[in-house]
Design an enzyme around this catalytic site. Structure first.
Site, PDB file in Angstrom:
ATOM      1  N   SER A 180       0.894  -1.205  -0.176  1.00 18.48           N
ATOM      2  CA  SER A 180      -0.008   0.019   0.080  1.00 18.48           C
ATOM      3  C   SER A 180       0.915   1.384   0.002  1.00 18.48           C
ATOM      4  CB  SER A 180      -1.099   0.044   1.130  1.00 18.48           C
ATOM      5  OG  SER A 180      -1.962   0.938   1.016  1.00 18.48           O
ATOM      6  N   GLU A 305      -8.858  -6.159  -4.400  1.00 24.82           N
ATOM      7  CA  GLU A 305      -8.344  -4.857  -3.598  1.00 24.82           C
ATOM      8  C   GLU A 305      -9.292  -4.063  -2.991  1.00 24.82           C
ATOM      9  OE1 GLU A 305      -4.943  -4.069  -2.929  1.00 24.82           O
ATOM     10  OE2 GLU A 305      -3.595  -4.830  -4.813  1.00 24.82           O
ATOM     11  N   HIS A 410      -7.379  -5.778  -0.302  1.00 25.94           N
ATOM     12  CA  HIS A 410      -6.022  -5.063  -0.095  1.00 25.94           C
ATOM     13  C   HIS A 410      -5.368  -5.376   1.276  1.00 25.94           C
ATOM     14  CE1 HIS A 410      -3.774  -1.461  -0.955  1.00 25.94           C
ATOM     15  NE2 HIS A 410      -3.815  -1.057   0.421  1.00 25.94           N
TER      16      HIS A 410
END
Length: 504
Positions: A180, A305, A410
Site C-alpha cells: 500500500s 483490492e 487489499h
C-alpha cells in the site's frame, strides 16, 4: 538479553528461541522543534547500553484509527526494529527492509502483523522502519521543500548500510519492500537519487503504480495547495510559524486536507490522497535515478483490492448495514464516471450485464481502475526501461475472507508474507501451504533476485513478447497474462502521454 555494539552505541535486545529482536533503535534525530519539516538528520550517539526490548513511539496518526502504535505516537518517531537469528558479522544474510502502509496517514512498524520473527527464521535479517506521516512527512512548500518522509527511509537505509553487519546482515544484499503506502514508498525510492546503491532488490505490493488512467493522482501541486490551506487554517504565513504550533492542531489540519473525504456521491479511493511522495526535482526526480539497472523488481496486487475499503463495517463502522444496502446503481454510475471516463457507460453495461449487485460492480471497477490497470501501465513503463520484472496477483481467499466477503482484499497477502495467520479459524491448512509458497518467493527473491515456487523452479520474468504473471491462489502457478474486460476498457482511456511519459 543480547548486546550488540553499533557505531552509535550498544543496544540490548531480547532473544526469543532462535530469534534476536532489537526494537526502538534510533536511526535519526527526533524531527521536532526546528527539525519539523526538515529532512532527516543523523542521530546522536549514546553512552552505555541502550535498552532495545520495546518499540519506540510510532508516528502521529493523521487519521485516528483503532490501531494505536504499541509504543504510543509522537513526532519523535524515527526508530527502527531488527529481527535476526544470526549475530555473526560475517553471516552476510539477505536484508529485507519493510516500509509499512496506511495511506501515509496511519500505520506503524510496531503493528503485530509486521512482526519479523517468521521471516527471520528463513535466514533473513529483517528491518522495519518508522517514518513521518500526513503533513508531518509530506507537507510541500517551496520555503522548506517536500518529501520529508522519503528522507526518513533514506536515512534508515543508510543506517542499514553502516550497521546491519552487526546483526548478521549483508549491506550489499538489501531488499526494500512495502505494501500500500509502503509500496508507493518503494516506488518512490526508485526515483530518489540519494537512495541509489542503498538497495539491491525491490518488492512493490499493491501501490506505487502509474498515475490513474482517468482520475487525478497525488502530485506536487495538490500537496502544495493543501499546504497553503493548512497555513491559513492555522493562522500562519510561513512554515517557521507552523513549527512552533503544538502537534495536535497540525494533525487536525493535516487530516482536514488529506483528501480522504470523498466527493459527493462517490466512495473514497487512494486517487484522492494528498500527503504523498511527489516529484519535487530535489529528493524525488523525474525518471528513475535511484534505480540501478541491475536491480530487479517484483510487484503485484490482490484480486479484490477494493473490498477492504468499501465494506460498510470497515469504512463506516456500521456492521449492521449490508453492503447490498449501502451502495446503489447511482453510486456505481458515479464511480464509473470518476474512474472510467468516457468508458463509463460501457463499464456499467459490462458489470450489470453479468448480474452483479451494485456493491459487487463497484468493487470491480474500483479495483480495476486503482490497482489492476495502473499495474499494467507500470509493466509497460518498467519493461520499456529494459528492467527485470516479476509480476504477480494474489488471489487466495481464506475461509474467513470468504465468510466476511472481503475475499482477496487489499493487504490480504501481508499475513502470508509475515507468517501471521491469525485469528484462529480465519485460515486453514491450505493457507499454511500458501504462506509457505509466499514466504519462499519473497525470501528467494531477496536472496537471489529471482522469486521461486516451492519446487525450486523460478517465476517467469516478464516478457512483452510472451507476457506471463504468477497467480498466488490455493496453489501458485505462472500463466499467460490475463486482462479483464473492465480493466481493458479503462486501459483504453489511458492517453499516450500518460503511458509513455517520463514523469513518475
Amino acid at each position: 538479553m543480547t548486546d550488540v555494539r553499533t557505531q552509535l552505541g550498544t543496544v540490548r535486545g531480547v532473544q526469543d528461541g532462535d530469534v534476536h529482536r532489537f526494537l526502538g533503535i534510533p536511526f535519526a534525530a527526533p524531527p521536532v522543534g526546528d527539525l519539523r519539516w526538515k529532512h532527516a538528520q543523523p542521530p546522536t550517539a549514546w553512552e552505555g547500553v541502550r535498552e532495545a526490548s520495546t518499540f519506540g513511539p510510532g508516528p502521529i496518526q493523521t487519521a485516528l484509527t483503532e490501531h494505536t502504535p504499541k509504543g504510543g505516537q509522537s513526532e519523535d518517531c524515527l526508530y527502527l526494529n531488527v529481527w535476526t537469528t544470526n549475530l555473526d558479522p560475517s553471516a552476510k544474510q539477505p536484508v529485507m527492509f519493510w516500509i509499512h502502509g496506511g495511506g501515509f496517514l496511519n500505520g506503524a512498524a510496531s503493528m503485530p502483523l509486521y512482526d519479523g520473527t517468521s521471516l527471520s527464521q528463513r535466514g533473513i535479517t529483517v528491518v522495519s522502519v518508522e517514518y513521518r506521516l500526513g503533513a508531518f512527512g509530506f507537507l510541500t512548500d517551496p520555503e522548506v521543500g517536500a518529501n520529508f518522509g522519503v528522507s526518513d527511509w533514506v536515512l534508515g537505509l543508510e543506517w542499514v548500510r553502516s550497521t546491519i553487519e552487526a546483526f548478521g546482515g549483508d549491506p550489499g544484499c538489501v531488499t526494500i519492500f512495502g505494501q500500500s503506502a509502503g509500496g508507493a514508498a518503494t516506488r518512490a525510492l526508485l526515483s530518489t537519487p540519494s537512495a541509489r546503491g542503498l538497495f539491491h532488490r525491490a518488492i512493490i505490493q499493491s501501490a506505487g503504480f502509474e498515475d490513474y488512467a482517468v482520475a487525478g493522482s497525488p502530485s506536487y501541486e495538490r500537496a502544495r495547495a493543501a499546504t497553503q490551506r493548512m497555513k491559513s487554517a492555522l493562522g500562519c504565513d510561513t512554515v517557521d510559524e507552523m513549527r512552533v504550533i503544538e502537534p495536535e492542531p497540525v494533525r487536525v489540519a493535516s487530516l482536514a486536507n488529506s483528501g480522504i473525504f470523498p466527493p459527493q456521491g462517490q466512495v473514497h479511493t487512494p486517487a484522492n490522497l494528498v500527503w504523498y511522495p511527489v516529484v519535487d526535482g530535489d529528493v524525488i526526480t523525474p525518471g528513475f535515478e535511484g534505480w540501478p539497472e541491475d536491480v530487479p523488481v517484483m510487484f503485484g496486487c490482490t484480486e479484490d483490492e477494493s473490498r477492504m475499503f468499501i465494506r460498510p463495517d470497515a469504512l463506516y463502522a456500521h456492521p449492521e448495514v449490508r453492503p447490498e444496502d449501502a451502495y446503489t446503481h447511482d453510486t456505481l454510475v458515479n464511480m464509473a464516471r470518476a474512474l472510467g471516463g468516457d468508458a463509463a457507460d460501457d463499464i456499467v453495461k459490462e458489470l450489470t450485464g453479468r448480474g452483479l449487485t451494485p456493491y459487487e460492480a463497484i468493487a470491480e471497477v474500483y479495483t480495476a481502475a486503482v490497482w489492476h490497470e495502473p499495474a499494467l501501465a507500470t509493466l509497460d513503463r518498467f519493461d520499456a526501461l529494459g528492467r527485470t520484472l516479476y509480476y504477480y496477483r494474489f488471489a487466495r481467499v481464506s475461509p474467513g475472507a470468504e465468510k466476511d466477503g472481503t475475499r482477496a482484499f487489499h493487504a490480504a497477502e501481508n499475513p502470508y508474507v509475515f507468517g501471521r495467520l491469525v485469528p484462529e479459524g480465519y485460515y486453514d491448512d491450505v493457507d499454511l501451504a500458501v504462506h509457505d509458497a509466499v514466504q519462499t518467493a519473497w525470501t528467494e527473491f531477496a536472496r537471489t533476485g529471482v522469486p521461486s515456487h516451492l519446487d525450486g523452479t523460478a517465476w517467469p520474468a516478464y516478457d512483452t513478447d510472451n507476457p506471463h504473471f504468477t497467480i498466488i491462489d490455493d496453489v501458485t502457478t505462472s500463466k499467460p497474462l490475463q486482462i479483464s474486460p473492465v480493466t481493458a476498457l479503462i486501459r483504453a482511456q489511458r492517453s499516450d502521454a500518460t503511458s509513455s511519459g517520463e514523469d513518475n
